[in-house]
Design a protein around this motif. Structure first.
Motif: not given
Length: 173
Positions: A107, A111, A114-115, A132, A135-137, A139-140, A144
């Motif tokens: 995780t 994280m 991902a950016a 997770l 979230h990354i999809h 936020k950034y 995925t």
């Protein structure tokens, strides 16, 4: 971004190469492939398939270290393919139970990656990763993708990714 130039002109077009990060829950993939097919996952074939889709900038394989020769040869093979192998010691508790999962480590690494990538690929069937990936999809805006054994992958994980890839005979040894 790579630039493609045409012969004898100043004309060019931009070609965007996807930056890809791969994260492998080795124990999960080993046990689900063994249970469903009685076979092992073909990491070399997988790597070749993904390499054709973009630039692999990060590739971690998370495993438990037990110190046996077969496992060490497997880890060396993963390194030779291009994975960085992260090891955690196998812990046998006094009550007979065992501990050795990488969920938090995976995780954190996802994280952090991902950016700076276009696509995150997770090899696991563990539903603990569903939030997770969502979230990354969001936020950034990262794509995925999940690779897992369909019958042994949590539905919540399949629902949380942009693309689920069922491990089948083509990805097995």
């Amino acid at each position: 971004m790579n630039m493609v130039y045409s012969d004898n002109t100043l004309d060019y077009r931009a070609v965007t190469v996807k930056k890809i990060a791969i994260f492998v829950d080795v124990q999960n993939i080993y046990y689900t492939c063994r249970e469903a097919y009685g076979r092992q996952f073909n990491y070399r074939h997988f790597w070749q398939e993904i390499r054709g889709q973009g630039d692999i900038v990060t590739a971690y394989a998370y495993a438990i270290h037990r110190g046996d020769d077969g496992q060490m040869k497997f880890q060396d093979a993963l390194k030779h393919i291009g994975f960085e192998v992260k090891l955690k010691p196998f812990i046998q508790r006094s009550d007979g139970s065992a501990k050795g999962d990488w969920d938090v480590g995976i995780t954190i690494d996802i994280m952090e990656a991902a950016a700076s990538v276009d696509r995150v690929i997770l090899l696991s069937g563990d539903g603990d990763f569903d939030r997770l990936l969502s979230h990354i999809h969001h936020k950034y805006s990262v794509e995925t993708h999940v690779f897992g054994v369909m019958s042994l992958t949590a539905q919540s994980l399949m629902n949380s990714c942009q693309q689920f890839n069922a491990i089948d005979a083509q990805l097995l040894l």
